[in-house]
Design a protein around this motif. Structure first.
Motif, PDB file in Angstrom:
ATOM      1  N   GLY A  34       0.826  -1.189   0.000  1.00 12.01           N
ATOM      2  CA  GLY A  34       0.000   0.000   0.000  1.00 12.01           C
ATOM      3  C   GLY A  34       0.862   1.240   0.000  1.00 12.01           C
ATOM      4  O   GLY A  34       2.055   1.197  -0.273  1.00 12.01           O
ATOM      5  N   ASP A  35       0.246   2.349   0.327  1.00 15.09           N
ATOM      6  CA  ASP A  35       0.972   3.611   0.404  1.00 15.09           C
ATOM      7  C   ASP A  35       1.900   3.617   1.602  1.00 15.09           C
ATOM      8  O   ASP A  35       1.707   2.886   2.571  1.00 15.09           O
ATOM      9  CB  ASP A  35      -0.015   4.775   0.524  1.00 15.09           C
ATOM     10  N   LEU A  36       2.883   4.481   1.533  1.00 18.35           N
ATOM     11  CA  LEU A  36       3.781   4.658   2.666  1.00 18.35           C
ATOM     12  C   LEU A  36       3.062   5.434   3.760  1.00 18.35           C
ATOM     13  O   LEU A  36       2.329   6.379   3.489  1.00 18.35           O
ATOM     14  CB  LEU A  36       5.021   5.450   2.247  1.00 18.35           C
ATOM     15  N   SER A  37       3.259   5.020   4.998  1.00 16.47           N
ATOM     16  CA  SER A  37       2.746   5.819   6.112  1.00 16.47           C
ATOM     17  C   SER A  37       3.899   6.680   6.621  1.00 16.47           C
ATOM     18  O   SER A  37       5.048   6.247   6.666  1.00 16.47           O
ATOM     19  CB  SER A  37       2.190   4.931   7.219  1.00 16.47           C
ATOM     20  N   ILE A  38       3.578   7.903   6.960  1.00 12.66           N
ATOM     21  CA  ILE A  38       4.591   8.845   7.440  1.00 12.66           C
ATOM     22  C   ILE A  38       4.735   8.692   8.947  1.00 12.66           C
ATOM     23  O   ILE A  38       3.758   8.726   9.691  1.00 12.66           O
ATOM     24  CB  ILE A  38       4.201  10.297   7.081  1.00 12.66           C
ATOM     25  N   GLN A  39       5.972   8.512   9.388  1.00 11.31           N
ATOM     26  CA  GLN A  39       6.300   8.399  10.807  1.00 11.31           C
ATOM     27  C   GLN A  39       7.030   9.671  11.209  1.00 11.31           C
ATOM     28  O   GLN A  39       8.031  10.027  10.583  1.00 11.31           O
ATOM     29  CB  GLN A  39       7.212   7.194  11.059  1.00 11.31           C
ATOM     30  N   LYS A  40       6.542  10.356  12.207  1.00 12.48           N
ATOM     31  CA  LYS A  40       7.210  11.578  12.678  1.00 12.48           C
ATOM     32  C   LYS A  40       7.064  11.686  14.190  1.00 12.48           C
ATOM     33  O   LYS A  40       6.344  12.523  14.723  1.00 12.48           O
ATOM     34  CB  LYS A  40       6.689  12.821  11.965  1.00 12.48           C
ATOM     35  N   ASN A  41       7.782  10.822  14.866  1.00 10.20           N
ATOM     36  CA  ASN A  41       7.730  10.735  16.321  1.00 10.20           C
ATOM     37  C   ASN A  41       8.935  11.431  16.942  1.00 10.20           C
ATOM     38  O   ASN A  41      10.075  11.190  16.543  1.00 10.20           O
ATOM     39  CB  ASN A  41       7.700   9.272  16.760  1.00 10.20           C
TER      40      ASN A  41
END
Length: 130
Positions: free
Chosen positions: A84-91
């Motif tokens: 699927g699409d990439l999920s954005i991680q910004k932790n």
């Protein structure tokens, strides 16, 4: 970073260039960092800082899960789930460190996972000239 190697875990070690954040000669207390990444799985990620041109590799144990998506040439046709699409991680990560310059360092471990490191945000406090 893309792991296509027969379902085995692959570990990545990446470091950005050292940066004095436009204030050379001023000490900084680095508080937090936020690497912004895109991924299609659940890689294990360790974020740390290298301070003042120290190039030591952090030792961290990373846990990871295989990608839930089918792999080319090994997935079962009409039953496997395709990527699927990439999920954005910004932790935000607590970093800690005092110095004149810093470089973000990421250790990533993945199985059949894509990881793209786009940028990093930093929180730091500027001190006086020492």
């Amino acid at each position: 970073f893309r792991n296509w190697y027969n379902g085995s875990q692959i570990r990545m070690d990446a470091k950005q260039a050292f940066n004095n954040f436009g204030i050379p000669g001023r000490i900084k207390h680095f508080k937090m960092a936020r690497p912004i990444m895109g991924t299609d799985g659940a890689p294990g990620v360790y974020a740390g800082l290298n301070i003042d041109y120290d190039n030591s590799t952090p030792s961290a144990t990373l846990s990871t899960s295989p990608s839930p998506y089918g792999s080319w040439d090994s997935a079962t046709w009409d039953t496997s789930t395709w990527g699927g699409d990439l999920s954005i991680q910004k932790n935000w990560q607590a970093t800690g460190g005092i110095g004149y310059s810093a470089a973000m360092r990421l250790l990533v471990s993945g199985i059949g996972t894509s990881v793209y490191w786009y940028s990093t945000d930093f929180v730091y406090e500027v001190g006086g000239v020492i």
